[in-house]
Design an enzyme around this catalytic site. Structure first.
Site, short mmCIF file in Angstrom:
data_model
loop_
_atom_site.label_atom_id
_atom_site.label_comp_id
_atom_site.label_asym_id
_atom_site.label_seq_id
_atom_site.Cartn_x
_atom_site.Cartn_y
_atom_site.Cartn_z
N ARG A 5 -2.55 -18.87 -40.42
CA ARG A 5 -2.54 -19.16 -41.85
C ARG A 5 -1.55 -20.29 -42.12
O ARG A 5 -0.48 -20.36 -41.49
CB ARG A 5 -2.10 -17.88 -42.56
CG ARG A 5 -2.04 -17.95 -44.07
CD ARG A 5 -3.40 -17.91 -44.68
NE ARG A 5 -3.37 -17.54 -46.08
CZ ARG A 5 -4.39 -17.80 -46.90
NH1 ARG A 5 -5.49 -18.38 -46.47
NH2 ARG A 5 -4.32 -17.43 -48.16
N THR A 20 -14.35 -22.25 -47.40
CA THR A 20 -14.06 -21.37 -46.24
C THR A 20 -15.29 -21.11 -45.37
O THR A 20 -16.41 -21.29 -45.82
CB THR A 20 -13.44 -20.03 -46.74
OG1 THR A 20 -12.34 -20.31 -47.54
CG2 THR A 20 -13.04 -19.11 -45.63
N ASN A 46 -9.31 -23.53 -48.09
CA ASN A 46 -9.39 -22.91 -49.42
C ASN A 46 -10.54 -23.47 -50.24
O ASN A 46 -11.68 -23.32 -49.84
CB ASN A 46 -8.05 -22.98 -50.16
CG ASN A 46 -8.04 -22.01 -51.33
OD1 ASN A 46 -8.75 -21.02 -51.29
ND2 ASN A 46 -7.30 -22.28 -52.37
N SER A 90 -4.22 -13.52 -48.32
CA SER A 90 -5.59 -13.98 -48.12
C SER A 90 -6.55 -12.80 -48.25
O SER A 90 -6.16 -11.65 -48.05
CB SER A 90 -5.69 -14.57 -46.71
OG SER A 90 -7.04 -14.87 -46.39
N SER A 91 -7.81 -13.12 -48.56
CA SER A 91 -8.86 -12.09 -48.51
C SER A 91 -9.68 -12.19 -47.23
O SER A 91 -10.58 -11.38 -47.00
CB SER A 91 -9.81 -12.24 -49.70
OG SER A 91 -9.11 -12.05 -50.90
O1 DON Z 1 -7.63 -16.91 -47.92
C1 DON Z 1 -8.35 -16.67 -48.89
O2 DON Z 1 -8.58 -15.55 -49.28
C2 DON Z 1 -9.03 -17.84 -49.60
N1 DON Z 1 -8.32 -19.06 -49.33
C3 DON Z 1 -10.45 -17.89 -49.13
C4 DON Z 1 -11.25 -18.84 -49.96
C5 DON Z 1 -12.69 -18.59 -49.84
O3 DON Z 1 -13.17 -17.74 -49.15
C6 DON Z 1 -13.55 -19.43 -50.67
N2 DON Z 1 -14.95 -19.10 -50.42
N3 DON Z 1 -15.91 -19.29 -51.04
#
Ligand code: DON
Length: 562
Positions: free
Chosen positions: A100, A373, A393, A444-445
């Protein structure tokens, strides 16, 4: 969570047959086949080529990531970061490689607030101030050196070639360019690659990235060392600072990949190995599955079952907002998320006949997060596996390319809670645990996950911002119900994230009867969301030996078994 797939009767298989199949599978060295699902056919192919050349799943993961950095530049890349969940078949070792992005040393809690104390519009998503220190180059070098069989340069070769020679623009990427045209135009180097005299190029136009090819060569040649230290790193940090960011050469030199113990829990006969903080995914899954474990879902009508899934998600996402952040900075009550007693306590507030309004749950403060992502899943013929979710992101990240480097910087600083009380693009809420601090990693998700039962294996993950976790949750439930890889990725999705207090649904997720039954319980619905992720799944059925790879039909990817 996706809802269309209906449980299929697997019960027809007699228990002794299953036991024998499981025993044989455990004794067998691996599936004897290679399988990769990723968001772009060129990336899937590059991974299979590396496997054919004697690499393992980890080498393939490096090759897939690097090609995605070239052909899916809106979603992940050299200027971003991500999570790699790795399983080594020879000794059964699971490890979570946390690459990350980290906040630069000069980052401050209120860095995105104006003099009035309110968030400055766009500051955390556009331009180099929005960028954390990238982890991808370090991840590739680490993965190749510690777990791979091939030299890094060999796994990066396809990406270097495609960056130099170009690839044809496809509609999905063209659309992303259109959405970010004005921001891309503001960065000279980004505009030179992604725009044609300031205009969106036609589908089929060749996208060539000679600077990126050179940066990839530097990473390959120096095993990423020269990306983080020396002339290149100094020039990169100086450009970011000149253009409004906060990086220093020391921030780059200090960056490290961190190996973490995955989150591991049981749900019925499944062992789920998934993402620990700074991902929120694994603990939210553990929380939600812990709640579901108290019900006999198979005996319930579908509306009641979906009602319980929504209520589980509501509570688990609430806990996410309150407790989760970078574990190196905040104390996370991990045991609580994994505790059957805590889950039992959560169940006491669930009524079978009524939705629980989210504001009846204890409130938390709000934070930030957003779209783009990519995810891929790899299984090699020996049984080694990788689930990786990587990101810059939002689409095209910070829409900033430092001169001469050829890669977009991330805008992952936006995943921090930039100010309490401000919901983000995904309307996620967060608390103090996810405030900005120097060196800290934003919550993060992203949730790369393995699920294993005596019957088989699922490798799964997706982009989709806040919906990633509910998506993985739904995929796991479908797989446990007997769905194949293609059905899992295609199933219409359904999502609840505590706040806003509404069930978000994709068309086809519910029958009219289910919707009416849920409305009667007090659930409200929202449609019209455009981003439902891009799920990449590999499955292995121990009884039949069948391996499947499926790429989300919402995207442009390819799942191949070889
Ligand atoms: O880490 C995260 O949760 C976000 N930066 C992820 C972004 C994401 O999945 C966008 N997707 N459509």
């Amino acid at each position: 969570m996706s809802a269309r797939f209906r449980p299929r009767a697997l019960a027809a298989l007699a228990a002794p047959v299953l036991w024998l199949a499981a025993a044989l599978a455990l004794a067998a060295p691996g599936p004897g086949r290679n399988a990769i699902a990723s968001a772009h056919p060129l990336a899937t192919q590059a991974g299979l080529d590396v496997l054919a050349a004697g690499g393992n799943a980890v080498d393939a993961a490096v090759a897939v990531s690097a090609v995605l950095a070239v052909v899916e530049p809106a979603s992940s890349g050299v200027g971003g970061g991500g999570f790699y969940l790795v399983h080594i078949a020879a000794d059964g070792h699971d490890v979570f490689v946390d690459a990350r992005e980290s906040a630069p040393g000069k980052a401050r809690r209120d860095m995105f607030l104006g003099p009035d104390g309110k968030p400055r519009s766009g500051a955390s998503i556009s331009g180099p101030l929005a960028a954390g220190i990238p982890g991808e180059p370090a991840a590739w070098a680490h993965l190749a050196a510690r777990y791979g069989r091939l030299p890094l340069a060999q796994s990066l070769a396809a990406a270097i070639r495609i960056a130099r020679d170009g690839f044809p623009l496809y509609a999905r990427l063209q659309n992303a360019i259109r959405v970010k045209q004005a921001q891309l135009a503001a960065s000279k180097d980004a505009a030179a690659v992604f725009l044609d005299h300031g205009q969106v190029p036609a589908v089929g136009a060749m996208i060539r990235q000679p600077d990126l090819a050179r940066t990839l060569e530097l990473i390959a040649r120096s095993e990423a060392r020269e990306f983080y230290r020396g002339r290149f790193a100094e020039r990169l940090a100086a450009a970011v600072t000149r253009d409004g960011g906060l990086w220093s050469a020391e921030d780059l030199a200090r960056y490290r990949v961190i190996e973490r113990e995955p989150v591991r829990f049981r749900y019925r006969d499944a062992t789920i190995v998934t993402s620990p903080p700074p991902s929120s995914g694994g603990l939210v899954l553990a929380d939600a599955f812990g709640i579901l474990a108290g019900y006999e879902l198979g005996t319930l009508d579908s509306a009641t079952r979906i009602h319980l899934e929504i209520e589980a998600l509501r509570r688990a996402y609430r806990d996410r907002a309150e407790y989760l952040g970078d574990p190196d900075f905040v104390k996370i009550p991990v045991e609580q998320f994994l505790s059957p007693l805590y889950a039992a306590g959560q169940r006491t507030s669930i009524r079978l006949d009524r939705a629980t309004p989210s504001d009846l749950l204890r409130p938390v403060y709000t934070g930030e997060e957003s779209p783009s992502t990519t995810h891929f899943s790899v299984l090699d013929h020996d049984g080694n596996r990788v689930a990786a979710t990587i990101s810059i992101n939002l689409f095209f990240g910070a829409t900033y390319v430092a001169p001469g480097t050829g890669f977009l910087l991330n805008d992952t600083m936006d995943d921090f809670a930039v100010a309490a009380g401000t919901p983000n693009a995904f309307e996620l809420v967060g608390a103090d645990a996810n405030s900005i601090a120097p060196g800290k990693r934003a919550l993060s998700s992203m949730t790369p996950t393995f699920v294993e039962t005596p019957k088989g294996l699922l490798i799964v993950g997706s982009p989709g911002g806040s919906t990633i976790i509910s998506n993985v949750f739904g995929c796991v439930l479908h797989w446990l119900d007997g769905a194949g890889a293609a059905a899992i990725v295609a199933a219409p999705r359904l999502h609840h994230q505590y706040l806003p207090d509404a069930v978000m649904i994709e068309p086809g997720a519910l029958t009219a009867e289910e919707r009416a039954a849920l409305e009667k319980r007090g659930h409200t619905f929202r449609t019209g969301r455009s981003s439902w992720g891009n799920t990449q799944v590999v499955t292995w059925d121990y009884a039949t030996g069948r391996v499947e790879a499926a790429s989300d039909p919402r995207g442009f990817g390819a799942g191949l078994v070889y």
